[in-house]
Design a protein around this motif. Structure first.
Motif, PDB file in Angstrom:
ATOM      1  N   GLN A  39      90.199  44.634  21.333  1.00  0.00           N
ATOM      2  CA  GLN A  39      91.451  44.967  21.999  1.00  0.00           C
ATOM      3  C   GLN A  39      91.533  46.334  22.023  1.00  0.00           C
ATOM      4  OE1 GLN A  39      95.430  44.591  19.717  1.00  0.00           O
ATOM      5  NE2 GLN A  39      95.481  42.733  20.702  1.00  0.00           N
ATOM      6  N   ALA A  40      90.902  47.352  21.137  1.00  0.00           N
ATOM      7  CA  ALA A  40      91.132  48.731  21.471  1.00  0.00           C
ATOM      8  C   ALA A  40      90.267  49.136  22.384  1.00  0.00           C
ATOM      9  CB  ALA A  40      90.625  49.544  19.986  1.00  0.00           C
ATOM     10  N   HIS A  41      89.127  48.817  22.765  1.00  0.00           N
ATOM     11  CA  HIS A  41      88.336  48.921  24.029  1.00  0.00           C
ATOM     12  C   HIS A  41      89.009  48.661  25.283  1.00  0.00           C
ATOM     13  CE1 HIS A  41      83.906  49.576  22.773  1.00  0.00           C
ATOM     14  NE2 HIS A  41      84.699  50.120  22.125  1.00  0.00           N
ATOM     15  N   ALA A  42      89.808  47.435  25.064  1.00  0.00           N
ATOM     16  CA  ALA A  42      90.529  47.281  26.473  1.00  0.00           C
ATOM     17  C   ALA A  42      91.628  48.165  26.663  1.00  0.00           C
ATOM     18  CB  ALA A  42      91.299  45.652  26.301  1.00  0.00           C
ATOM     19  N   GLN A  43      92.435  48.652  25.667  1.00  0.00           N
ATOM     20  CA  GLN A  43      93.627  49.305  25.807  1.00  0.00           C
ATOM     21  C   GLN A  43      92.883  50.941  26.446  1.00  0.00           C
ATOM     22  OE1 GLN A  43      96.659  49.152  25.493  1.00  0.00           O
ATOM     23  NE2 GLN A  43      96.955  50.921  26.130  1.00  0.00           N
ATOM     24  N   PHE A  44      91.921  51.558  25.774  1.00  0.00           N
ATOM     25  CA  PHE A  44      91.121  52.714  26.247  1.00  0.00           C
ATOM     26  C   PHE A  44      91.020  52.509  27.738  1.00  0.00           C
ATOM     27  CE2 PHE A  44      89.418  53.255  21.783  1.00  0.00           C
ATOM     28  CZ  PHE A  44      90.463  54.093  21.198  1.00  0.00           C
ATOM     29  N   ARG A  45      90.274  51.461  28.140  1.00  0.00           N
ATOM     30  CA  ARG A  45      90.119  51.250  29.523  1.00  0.00           C
ATOM     31  C   ARG A  45      91.115  51.301  30.326  1.00  0.00           C
ATOM     32  NH1 ARG A  45      85.285  48.257  27.312  1.00  0.00           N
ATOM     33  NH2 ARG A  45      83.571  49.454  27.708  1.00  0.00           N
ATOM     34  N   ALA A  46      92.305  50.594  30.122  1.00  0.00           N
ATOM     35  CA  ALA A  46      93.482  50.441  30.727  1.00  0.00           C
ATOM     36  C   ALA A  46      94.116  51.933  30.952  1.00  0.00           C
ATOM     37  CB  ALA A  46      94.257  49.618  30.128  1.00  0.00           C
ATOM     38  N   GLN A  47      93.577  52.961  30.173  1.00  0.00           N
ATOM     39  CA  GLN A  47      94.307  54.336  30.201  1.00  0.00           C
ATOM     40  C   GLN A  47      93.202  55.045  30.713  1.00  0.00           C
ATOM     41  OE1 GLN A  47      95.693  54.124  25.685  1.00  0.00           O
ATOM     42  NE2 GLN A  47      95.823  55.875  26.641  1.00  0.00           N
ATOM     43  N   ASN A  48      92.058  54.545  31.195  1.00  0.00           N
ATOM     44  CA  ASN A  48      90.852  55.175  32.173  1.00  0.00           C
ATOM     45  C   ASN A  48      90.150  55.940  31.020  1.00  0.00           C
ATOM     46  OD1 ASN A  48      91.477  54.042  34.724  1.00  0.00           O
ATOM     47  ND2 ASN A  48      93.190  55.379  34.799  1.00  0.00           N
ATOM     48  N   VAL A  49      89.935  55.773  29.916  1.00  0.00           N
ATOM     49  CA  VAL A  49      89.365  56.265  29.065  1.00  0.00           C
ATOM     50  C   VAL A  49      87.964  55.379  28.585  1.00  0.00           C
ATOM     51  CG1 VAL A  49      89.128  57.165  26.414  1.00  0.00           C
ATOM     52  CG2 VAL A  49      91.164  57.534  27.773  1.00  0.00           C
ATOM     53  N   ASP A  50      86.830  56.222  28.815  1.00  0.00           N
ATOM     54  CA  ASP A  50      85.496  55.367  28.363  1.00  0.00           C
ATOM     55  C   ASP A  50      85.557  55.417  26.838  1.00  0.00           C
ATOM     56  OD1 ASP A  50      83.026  54.381  27.938  1.00  0.00           O
ATOM     57  OD2 ASP A  50      81.933  55.752  29.324  1.00  0.00           O
ATOM     58  N   PRO A  51      85.427  54.237  26.088  1.00  0.00           N
ATOM     59  CA  PRO A  51      85.439  54.256  24.788  1.00  0.00           C
ATOM     60  C   PRO A  51      84.089  54.805  24.182  1.00  0.00           C
ATOM     61  CG  PRO A  51      85.347  51.895  25.550  1.00  0.00           C
ATOM     62  CD  PRO A  51      85.650  52.895  26.680  1.00  0.00           C
ATOM     63  N   TYR A  52      83.130  54.887  25.188  1.00  0.00           N
ATOM     64  CA  TYR A  52      81.852  55.505  24.592  1.00  0.00           C
ATOM     65  C   TYR A  52      81.721  57.081  24.739  1.00  0.00           C
ATOM     66  CZ  TYR A  52      80.055  50.736  23.489  1.00  0.00           C
ATOM     67  OH  TYR A  52      79.742  49.581  23.085  1.00  0.00           O
ATOM     68  N   ASP A  53      82.747  57.525  25.576  1.00  0.00           N
ATOM     69  CA  ASP A  53      82.513  59.137  25.698  1.00  0.00           C
ATOM     70  C   ASP A  53      84.145  59.573  25.722  1.00  0.00           C
ATOM     71  OD1 ASP A  53      81.365  61.340  26.518  1.00  0.00           O
ATOM     72  OD2 ASP A  53      81.772  61.176  28.539  1.00  0.00           O
ATOM     73  N   MET A  54      84.708  58.944  24.772  1.00  0.00           N
ATOM     74  CA  MET A  54      86.420  59.243  24.674  1.00  0.00           C
ATOM     75  C   MET A  54      86.584  60.613  24.433  1.00  0.00           C
ATOM     76  SD  MET A  54      87.460  56.808  21.530  1.00  0.00           S
ATOM     77  CE  MET A  54      89.093  57.153  21.594  1.00  0.00           C
ATOM     78  N   LEU A  55      85.666  60.966  23.249  1.00  0.00           N
ATOM     79  CA  LEU A  55      86.049  62.325  22.686  1.00  0.00           C
ATOM     80  C   LEU A  55      85.817  63.503  23.514  1.00  0.00           C
ATOM     81  CD1 LEU A  55      85.157  61.829  18.908  1.00  0.00           C
ATOM     82  CD2 LEU A  55      87.174  61.553  20.267  1.00  0.00           C
ATOM     83  N   ALA A  56      84.652  63.286  24.432  1.00  0.00           N
ATOM     84  CA  ALA A  56      84.314  64.177  25.386  1.00  0.00           C
ATOM     85  C   ALA A  56      85.357  64.415  26.307  1.00  0.00           C
ATOM     86  CB  ALA A  56      82.831  63.943  25.903  1.00  0.00           C
ATOM     87  N   GLN A  57      85.866  63.275  27.025  1.00  0.00           N
ATOM     88  CA  GLN A  57      86.745  63.392  27.940  1.00  0.00           C
ATOM     89  C   GLN A  57      87.928  63.898  27.509  1.00  0.00           C
ATOM     90  OE1 GLN A  57      87.202  59.407  30.389  1.00  0.00           O
ATOM     91  NE2 GLN A  57      85.804  58.804  28.719  1.00  0.00           N
ATOM     92  N   ALA A  58      88.562  63.511  26.212  1.00  0.00           N
ATOM     93  CA  ALA A  58      89.715  64.251  25.665  1.00  0.00           C
ATOM     94  C   ALA A  58      89.405  65.777  25.420  1.00  0.00           C
ATOM     95  CB  ALA A  58      89.988  63.775  24.234  1.00  0.00           C
ATOM     96  N   ALA A  59      88.307  66.393  25.380  1.00  0.00           N
ATOM     97  CA  ALA A  59      87.801  67.585  25.353  1.00  0.00           C
ATOM     98  C   ALA A  59      88.008  68.332  26.513  1.00  0.00           C
ATOM     99  CB  ALA A  59      86.584  68.093  24.500  1.00  0.00           C
TER     100      ALA A  59
END
Length: 267
Positions: A247-267
């Motif tokens: 469910q968390a992965h689905a929510q991340f992707r709905a926000q165009n955030v890759d869960p496998y690279d989320m911290l890098a994208q945030a940075a």
């Protein structure tokens, strides 16, 4: 064709439980916090994890280890599985096990990720080159060497949340404060870096509960586990599909955030 699953080696009945030169554990939470800050800079820096575990030793670890190594199961595994890395990195032999088994899923995962049990040991050796050759070390190394096997058994990936969940699962199995600290601190860091309604802490707590309900993997015969059908094995071990993680992965992707690279994208 008969498949040879014999990885055993002669065991030494004179091996001490604790080497007389092994230092006593020390509880150092500030050191753990320092190394966690280094870890979030690079989640692949496994050495930081070992520092955290050293700084947050588990109460009761020696008692549990002694109970296991003195048991009949412990004695059998000391003889039949003296070094798990030898078993886990022999993919040619593991591929001889039945299709659909944990062995095939494990080989697929490790080959896809470019990982090896020996590689994890090499990282640990950089952190702690001194080996004591005692039984408590053997017991502890079984926990270390089954980490990637837990990824396959549980279905958690190597993304930031997946790693946090595997450590939470491990805490449910073997309640070392290092596991709990890293998993929840990582969850807090994810919440801080990525503004999202994704159920991060629910996923971590779900993993912790599954780990507690599951028999201790490091006290099971890894050879026997590898040979079993993965789906049936998960059912026997009470490991279910991690609902909140997906469910968390689905929510991340709905926000165009890759869960496998989320911290890098945030940075």
């Amino acid at each position: 064709m008969k498949i040879n699953h014999d990885f055993s080696a002669p065991s030494d009945s004179q091996t001490p439980f604790i080497h007389p030169e092994r230092p006593a554990s020390r509880f150092r939470p500030l050191k753990a916090l320092h190394h966690f800050r280094e870890l979030i800079k690079n989640k692949e820096d496994t050495e930081q994890v070992f520092h955290i575990f050293e700084a947050l030793p588990r109460p009761g670890f020696r008692k549990d280890a002694k109970k296991f190594v003195d048991s009949e199961q412990g004695k059998r595994l000391l003889a039949s599985e003296p070094e798990l890395a030898v078993i886990l990195d022999d993919h040619e032999r593991l591929r001889q096990m039945p299709e659909g088994s944990l062995a095939h899923a494990y080989c697929d995962f490790m080959e896809k990720e470019g990982l090896s049990a020996a590689g994890l040991i090499a990282e640990y050796d950089q952190f702690s080159p001194r080996k004591y050759g005692d039984l408590i070390e053997w017991y502890g190394f079984r926990q270390r060497d089954t980490h990637d096997l837990l990824h396959v058994l549980t279905g958690y990936g190597r993304d930031a949340l997946g790693e946090a969940c595997v450590l939470a699962f491990t805490y449910g199995q073997n309640p070392a404060l290092g596991n709990l600290f890293i998993s929840y601190a990582a969850g807090l860091n994810m919440k801080k870096q990525v503004k999202s309604q994704a159920p991060i802490f629910k996923a971590i707590r779900e993993a912790q509960k599954m780990g507690k309900a599951c028999p201790r993997i490091n006290e099971e015969s890894v050879i026997d586990l590898l040979a079993q059908p993965l789906d049936a094995l998960r059912e026997r071990l009470k490991i279910h599909t991690p609902h909140f993680y997906h469910q968390a992965h689905a929510q991340f992707r709905a926000q165009n955030v890759d869960p496998y690279d989320m911290l890098a994208q945030a940075a």
